[in-house]
Write a protein that holds these residues in place. Structure first.
Motif, PDB file in Angstrom:
ATOM      1  N   ASP A 140      12.755  -1.428 -43.741  1.00  0.00           N
ATOM      2  CA  ASP A 140      11.810  -2.232 -44.540  1.00  0.00           C
ATOM      3  C   ASP A 140      12.581  -3.238 -45.388  1.00  0.00           C
ATOM      4  O   ASP A 140      12.187  -4.398 -45.517  1.00  0.00           O
ATOM      5  CB  ASP A 140      10.967  -1.323 -45.447  1.00  0.00           C
ATOM      6  CG  ASP A 140      10.126  -0.320 -44.653  1.00  0.00           C
ATOM      7  OD1 ASP A 140       9.573  -0.711 -43.609  1.00  0.00           O
ATOM      8  OD2 ASP A 140      10.033   0.836 -45.078  1.00  0.00           O
ATOM      9  N   VAL A 159       3.325  -4.768 -50.673  1.00  0.00           N
ATOM     10  CA  VAL A 159       3.637  -3.497 -50.015  1.00  0.00           C
ATOM     11  C   VAL A 159       2.434  -2.579 -50.222  1.00  0.00           C
ATOM     12  O   VAL A 159       1.947  -2.443 -51.353  1.00  0.00           O
ATOM     13  CB  VAL A 159       4.905  -2.849 -50.621  1.00  0.00           C
ATOM     14  CG1 VAL A 159       5.031  -1.391 -50.172  1.00  0.00           C
ATOM     15  CG2 VAL A 159       6.146  -3.618 -50.198  1.00  0.00           C
ATOM     16  N   THR A 183      10.692  -4.282 -54.393  1.00  0.00           N
ATOM     17  CA  THR A 183      10.173  -5.561 -53.889  1.00  0.00           C
ATOM     18  C   THR A 183      10.467  -6.690 -54.869  1.00  0.00           C
ATOM     19  O   THR A 183      10.109  -7.830 -54.615  1.00  0.00           O
ATOM     20  CB  THR A 183       8.643  -5.518 -53.670  1.00  0.00           C
ATOM     21  OG1 THR A 183       8.028  -5.165 -54.914  1.00  0.00           O
ATOM     22  CG2 THR A 183       8.260  -4.508 -52.623  1.00  0.00           C
TER      23      THR A 183
END
Length: 225
Positions: A140, A159, A183
């Protein structure tokens, strides 16, 4: 706890319910050139992507979960819009990271996916699905690196921590704060298809990406008498 969605969420869900198969393509050059906003769904093979898309569209068979994870090697596009009009498109990108797929096939697919994420002109937003129990994995993170330059240029990104019903409230809060750090402000949300947790919020987010508010019109000065 069952809650009645606000009119806005109900409207967004009614719009998502119009989702219908548009096309599928094994390579980028086979995808149609579109001008409407496109929202891509990405995630590991077992992150619950098909279930999430089906839940959002309120259609049980829209996105097919492959019996053999990692076998679906095509980008599938779904058209959205009332009255047969298309005002946005959802792109379902095959799950990545399934161990049993031959290395060469993995590499080919990673290349197609990277090309899509870097060069698809009408790509408006990316929704990355991660199993809430695992959080963001190395794969990811690698995908985040690919889209980071576009995110910096304005590509939207979220996400979704799926299967959130498998965690306690405390674990959910912890998973969410870790994902938000990973993130770097991209934003993370909890989602459970089973409990419909996060459904209204995600539906609204998709609607807003597809229908950005027009910039406020310049005020015209009143004519002098």
């Amino acid at each position: 706890m069952h809650h009645t969605p606000t009119t806005d969420a109900a409207q967004a869900l009614a719009w998502l319910h119009t989702a219908r198969f548009l096309t599928e393509a094994p390579q980028l050059q086979h995808l149609p050139t579109l001008s409407v906003p496109e929202i891509a769904f990405v995630g590991r093979s077992n992150a619950g992507k098909s279930t999430c898309i089906n839940t959002l569209a309120q259609q049980r068979q829209l996105a097919f979960a492959s019996k053999m994870p990692g076998r679906t090697q095509s980008i599938v596009l779904f058209a959205l819009g009332k009255g047969g009009q298309t005002d946005a498109v959802l792109a379902d990108l095959p799950g990545y990271g399934y161990a049993a797929v031959p290395q060469a096939a993995k590499r080919r697919w990673q290349q197609v996916m990277a090309n899509y994420l870097v060069s698809r002109p009408n790509l408006r937003a990316v929704v990355m699905l991660c199993d809430a129990r695992l959080g963001l994995t190395e794969l990811d993170e690698a995908l985040l690196d690919i889209i980071r330059p576009r995110v910096e240029q304005g590509l939207d990104f979220r996400v979704l921590l799926t299967k959130a019903d498998k965690l306690s409230r405390t674990e959910q809060a912890k998973a969410l704060s870790i994902a938000r750090l990973q993130t770097a402000g991209g934003g993370a949300m909890l989602f459970s298809a089973l409990k419909r947790q996060g459904l209204d919020e995600v539906a609204l987010q998709l609607w807003r990406w597809a229908h950005p508010a027009p910039p406020p019109a310049e005020a015209t000065p009143a004519p002098t008498p």
